[in-house]
Design an enzyme around this catalytic site. Structure first.
Site, PDB file in Angstrom:
ATOM      1  N   GLU A  37     -17.916 -23.194 -17.030  1.00  0.00           N
ATOM      2  CA  GLU A  37     -17.038 -22.168 -16.457  1.00  0.00           C
ATOM      3  C   GLU A  37     -16.259 -21.517 -17.595  1.00  0.00           C
ATOM      4  OE1 GLU A  37     -14.736 -19.553 -14.827  1.00  0.00           O
ATOM      5  OE2 GLU A  37     -16.283 -20.555 -13.632  1.00  0.00           O
ATOM      6  N   SER A  43     -13.122 -24.145  -8.730  1.00  0.00           N
ATOM      7  CA  SER A  43     -13.035 -24.401  -7.283  1.00  0.00           C
ATOM      8  C   SER A  43     -11.773 -23.818  -6.663  1.00  0.00           C
ATOM      9  CB  SER A  43     -13.092 -25.918  -7.014  1.00  0.00           C
ATOM     10  OG  SER A  43     -14.329 -26.442  -7.409  1.00  0.00           O
ATOM     11  N   CYS A  47     -10.023 -15.278  -2.742  1.00  0.00           N
ATOM     12  CA  CYS A  47      -9.508 -14.479  -1.620  1.00  0.00           C
ATOM     13  C   CYS A  47      -7.992 -14.585  -1.503  1.00  0.00           C
ATOM     14  CB  CYS A  47     -10.150 -14.936  -0.315  1.00  0.00           C
ATOM     15  SG  CYS A  47     -11.947 -14.832  -0.303  1.00  0.00           S
ATOM     16  N   TYR A 433      -8.413 -16.362  28.834  1.00  0.00           N
ATOM     17  CA  TYR A 433      -7.478 -15.319  29.271  1.00  0.00           C
ATOM     18  C   TYR A 433      -6.165 -15.934  29.730  1.00  0.00           C
ATOM     19  CZ  TYR A 433      -4.889 -12.491  32.554  1.00  0.00           C
ATOM     20  OH  TYR A 433      -3.865 -11.861  33.218  1.00  0.00           O
ATOM     21  N   ARG A 449     -18.558  -3.149  28.120  1.00  0.00           N
ATOM     22  CA  ARG A 449     -18.814  -2.472  29.389  1.00  0.00           C
ATOM     23  C   ARG A 449     -19.095  -0.988  29.159  1.00  0.00           C
ATOM     24  NH1 ARG A 449     -14.086  -3.723  33.586  1.00  0.00           N
ATOM     25  NH2 ARG A 449     -15.464  -2.463  34.906  1.00  0.00           N
TER      26      ARG A 449
END
Length: 460
Positions: A37, A43, A47, A433, A449
């Site tokens: 590396e 590691s 992000c 819901y 839908r």
């Protein structure tokens, strides 16, 4: 019998996940593992860098999943600050340069090779882009360098070039640090990972958050002051003062070594692999993470998608195969989520231009709903765009822009895409819901839908 020799090039998600998984399956007497590396860290969560820069999380330690010492304790010979400069595939060896010891070079032999070289920030070959004060943000070393610049800079003006994921996340980080932020985007809308109509919603929200967002701004030069440091960014028709410049123009696969060694590359420059993540045509060479192209399950084409989720999976699969097991990576549907301040941005599947490029005939619908039942306190608006294939009604893609509760709804669509569901089948999904969490018809189902009706109206 001598142990097999595994060499890993790149010590972040894919590389060290592969090394660790291979070690779980084979002991030091069976497999000797050496990993190189070139940076100071291993590691880690790239992000998380914008949130470290913005002060939301501590770093860099908080972003490191496993330290070099922890890897070495598991009999992985991890060498930091060591750059691989050449791959000799015929000779089964790699040339390395010690970045801390005067550039000392040496060769290390291998029986199996893993390439996890990641991606590099796009840095145009324009005047001033290499000047001090101009920062790409891809590694923890990059994040540390940017923080050092911010600490040493008296001014509070920042220019972010590019309004992709990294660009908008870095704009948020700089806003949180009290900077006056200007984002310059060459395209008609920010977030080119969305269709332009959805990107327009992001633009409107960014302006509402106090971020000056200039569209159609093709940067021509980074201007420098008497000390040679960046002091402004020029476009074709304007100048924007800057005490710091951050590049958010996306990334490209880092495949310089692979290309020089004659390994197969795809259209985006990423390495091409089979389902086992083995480089095509090379039995003992594997590759994964941001340096490869992966199969798009919707279009059937190869794509470059730089995400930590894929990188970690690739590493697990490579390590399993190197260690004598068997695993495959079937492909992706292109799911991604981000945010800028309280605006959540998500997409999965194909955009309109990608669907056209794949030769698909489709319909699109866009709906506006709310994150909770409209009468429940805190309900926020949410826009959902859905693409469906004409005639079959197969779901092709979903984009979501909204406030709290919007982003992770994209996972519903990601599962539906992976399962090959039609939009009509989606309308019957049994989703959770309650008024604090969703309207009785979830926004994704409202879009399904409407898309079902559009498919029927379009006919064949």
């Amino acid at each position: 019998m001598a142990a097999e020799r595994l060499v890993v090039v790149g010590g972040d998600a894919t590389g060290m996940a592969a090394a660790s998984q291979a070690r779980r399956l084979k002991g030091p007497g069976e497999l000797a593992i050496t990993a190189f590396e070139r940076g100071h860290f291993t590691s880690y969560s790239a992000c998380g860098i914008p949130y470290w820069v913005g002060g939301a999380v501590d770093g860099p330690g908080a972003l490191i999943a496993r330290t070099a010492e922890e890897h070495r304790a598991r009999d992985i010979d991890l060498r930091l600050r060591t750059e691989v400069t050449e791959l000799d595939l015929d000779g089964g060896r790699v040339r390395t340069r010690d970045l801390e010891d005067g550039g000392k070079e040496s060769w290390t032999g291998f029986d199996k090779l893993v390439l996890a070289t990641g991606a590099r920030p796009i840095r145009p070959r324009l005047p001033g882009f290499d000047a001090p004060g101009v920062h790409g943000v891809q590694t923890l070393d990059d994040g540390q360098a940017l923080l050092e610049t911010l600490a040493a800079t008296e001014g509070r003006r920042a220019v972010v070039i590019g309004a992709g994921y990294i660009g908008v996340e870095m704009a948020e980080a700089l806003i949180n640090r009290g900077y006056q932020v200007t984002v310059l985007e060459a395209r008609e809308q920010p977030m080119s990972t969305l269709d332009p109509d959805m990107g327009a919603l992001v633009h409107e929200a960014m302006c509402g958050l106090g971020i000056e967002t200039v569209r159609g701004a093709a940067v021509t030069e980074v201007l420098t002051g008497p000390a040679g440091r960046a002091c402004a960014v020029a476009t074709e028709d304007a100048r924007y003062e800057a005490d710091v410049v951050v590049l958010g123009m996306g990334v490209r696969p880092e495949t310089t070594l692979a290309a020089a060694a004659g390994l197969p590359l795809g259209e985006s420059g990423g390495l091409l692999t089979d389902l086992a993540m083995r480089v095509r045509g090379h039995d003992n060479v594997w590759a994964g993470g941001d340096c490869v192209e992966v199969l798009d399950l919707i279009s059937g084409r190869e794509r470059h998608i730089a995400l930590g989720t894929h990188a970690n999976k690739h590493g697990q699969i490579i390590g399993t195969n190197v260690g004598g097991g068997y695993a495959t990576f079937p492909g992706v549907v292109g799911t991604a989520v981000s945010k800028i301040c309280d605006l959540e941005i998500a997409r999965t599947g194909l955009l309109e231009r990608q669907a056209r490029a794949a030769g698909l005939r489709f319909v699109t619908v866009t709906i506006e709903s709310t994150s909770r039942a409209g009468y429940y306190p805190g309900a926020r608006p949410m826009h959902v765009k859905m693409l469906a294939e004409r005639r079959t009604g197969r779901l092709l893609g979903v984009q979501i822009v909204g406030r709290e509760g919007a982003g992770k709804r994209v996972d519903i669509a990601a599962v539906a895409l992976t399962a090959g569901m039609t939009v009509e089948q989606m309308t019957t999904l049994d989703l959770g819901y309650a008024p604090p969490f969703s309207p009785v018809w979830d926004p994704v189902l409202v879009a399904a839908r409407k898309a079902t009706a559009a498919v029927r109206e379009a006919g064949v």
